[in-house]
Design an enzyme around this catalytic site. Structure first.
Site, PDB file in Angstrom:
ATOM      1  N   GLU A  99       0.829  -1.214   0.000  1.00 37.29           N
ATOM      2  CA  GLU A  99       0.000   0.000   0.000  1.00 37.29           C
ATOM      3  C   GLU A  99       0.861   1.261   0.000  1.00 37.29           C
ATOM      4  O   GLU A  99       0.533   2.246  -0.661  1.00 37.29           O
ATOM      5  CB  GLU A  99      -0.943   0.016   1.222  1.00 37.29           C
ATOM      6  CG  GLU A  99      -2.077  -0.991   1.144  1.00 37.29           C
ATOM      7  CD  GLU A  99      -2.979  -0.769  -0.068  1.00 37.29           C
ATOM      8  OE1 GLU A  99      -3.202   0.395  -0.450  1.00 37.29           O
ATOM      9  OE2 GLU A  99      -3.436  -1.771  -0.654  1.00 37.29           O
TER      10      GLU A  99
ATOM     11  N   CYS B  12     -17.689  -1.230 -17.673  1.00 38.71           N
ATOM     12  CA  CYS B  12     -17.819  -0.881 -16.252  1.00 38.71           C
ATOM     13  C   CYS B  12     -18.980  -1.628 -15.600  1.00 38.71           C
ATOM     14  O   CYS B  12     -20.097  -1.612 -16.119  1.00 38.71           O
ATOM     15  CB  CYS B  12     -18.025   0.625 -16.130  1.00 38.71           C
ATOM     16  SG  CYS B  12     -18.322   1.148 -14.440  1.00 38.71           S
TER      17      CYS B  12
HETATM   18  S1  SF4 Z   1     -17.705   7.099 -15.634  1.00 41.29           S
HETATM   19 FE1  SF4 Z   1     -19.235   5.832 -14.605  1.00 41.29          FE
HETATM   20  S2  SF4 Z   1     -19.755   4.268 -16.098  1.00 41.29           S
HETATM   21 FE2  SF4 Z   1     -17.870   5.195 -16.787  1.00 41.29          FE
HETATM   22  S3  SF4 Z   1     -16.240   3.900 -15.954  1.00 41.29           S
HETATM   23 FE3  SF4 Z   1     -16.591   5.550 -14.479  1.00 41.29          FE
HETATM   24  S4  SF4 Z   1     -18.069   4.778 -13.008  1.00 41.29           S
HETATM   25 FE4  SF4 Z   1     -18.125   3.433 -14.809  1.00 41.29          FE
END
Ligand code: SF4
Length: 349
Positions: A37, A202
């Site tokens: 870390e 994501c």
């Molecule tokens: S902006 Fe939102 S959707 Fe895009 S990678 Fe980041 S958290 Fe995920």
């Protein structure tokens, strides 16, 4: 619930697709967790890996590190940068041995009292080494939360940081704290990156406010620019009726090498030049903005008798009609154009 969905999706994603084979994972050894870390602060994973392995080979446990000479520790850190981290690492190891009997505490609050361990690092160590439920909030996590929940304001400001800590704590899962903490780190490092977030990959894209609003590149807010300092100065238009006296600035610095009216207190400048003004009058002040400051310059028009003796290498009399072709900075070029009827043209600032 909205926040629960964020936490659950992140945990599921981390277990399936997150990073599991980093050299400091799959251990509950607080020494190794702590070392990684600290090394990972401000440094990328790929850079850290060989340093981490060499460091562990030389200092296999906290007692070995505490007992080592400081020079030896620094030598094994050399190249990682931010050397205060290495010095704090050594001091922290000594504190663990002398104050905590050689064992890292499992409380984030106690960990955060040790040299080089901030609140977020303490939470990460406690989560990975002991499964303690505690919130992390490093730069990557701030970015993820600001985008996911459309948090406005610069995240380094005290008010926004308080809001982010409260949000980070409210999102903590009841169990799986390791996968959740690692998931936040993985998301910030691999999907929700600073310049090119990969929203298609994501796991929490569905509810992401920044994605919904197409504001990924506006969030988080950047650091506000510091207010520009403001300077003021008098510049003397020493005018003999046909010519103006200009001085060449030194080659470096403001307006380097350009011709500029003498700057300073009018009486002192005139006295320094051995001139007496028949008339002096302040003209309207001009505000000029440079990259790092603003300048309020007050032109002072001074009528003098023709005095050729004051001219020398760095000081020249320029005929009114020739001012348009003299290398003068923009604010003076405009002023001369207004006063002496010369056309304004582009010149350096
Ligand atoms: S902006 Fe939102 S959707 Fe895009 S990678 Fe980041 S958290 Fe995920």
């Amino acid at each position: 619930m909205y926040t629960a969905a964020f936490t659950r999706h992140l945990i599921d994603w981390q277990k399936q697709s997150g990073r599991h084979d980093l050299p400091w994972q799959n251990t509950r050894d607080a020494y190794r967790v702590w070392l990684s870390e600290i090394m990972l602060q401000q440094t990328q994973v790929t850079t850290v890996i060989p340093y981490y392995q060499r460091f562990l080979a030389r200092f296999p446990d906290v007692a070995a590190l505490a007992a080592a000479p400081a020079d030896d520790v620094l030598a094994h850190w050399a190249g990682l940068g931010y050397y205060a981290r290495a010095r704090n690492l050594h001091r922290c190891a000594q504190a663990i041995v002398t104050v905590h009997g050689g064992k890292f505490p499992n409380s984030p609050a106690l960990l955060a009292e040790l040299p080089g361990i901030g609140r977020s690092t303490a939470a990460a160590i406690a989560a990975f080494a002991y499964g303690t439920r505690a919130a992390i909030l490093d730069g990557n996590v701030k970015r993820v939360l600001c985008r996911q929940f459309a948090i406005e304001g610069f995240p380094g400001s005290a008010a926004v940081e308080r809001q982010l800590w409260a949000l980070a704590e409210s999102l903590l899962p009841e169990c799986d704290i390791e996968a959740y903490t690692q998931g936040l780190m993985d998301l910030g490092a691999t999907c929700c990156t600073r310049s090119k977030p990969d929203c298609t990959a994501c796991p929490v894209a569905a509810d992401c406010r920044a994605r919904q609003q197409q504001r990924q590149h506006e969030l988080p807010w950047p650091k506000p620019r510091a207010a520009q300092p403001e300077r003021s100065a008098f510049f003397l238009l020493i005018d003999d009726g046909q010519q103006l006296l200009l001085e060449r600035r030194p080659p470096s610095g403001l307006w380097g090498g350009l011709l500029v009216p003498p700057e300073g207190d009018p009486a002192a400048v005139l006295a320094g030049l051995g001139l007496q003004a028949e008339e002096c009058r302040n003209l309207p002040a001009i505000r000029h903005v440079f990259t790092h400051f603003k300048l309020q310059l007050t032109p002072v028009w001074c009528r003098v008798r023709p005095t050729p003796g004051v001219a020398e290498d760095s000081r020249v009399w320029i005929a009114h009609r020739a001012l348009a072709n003299a290398g003068v900075p923009t604010p003076f070029r405009k002023l001369f154009a207004e006063r002496y009827g010369q056309p304004a043209a582009d010149t350096p600032d």
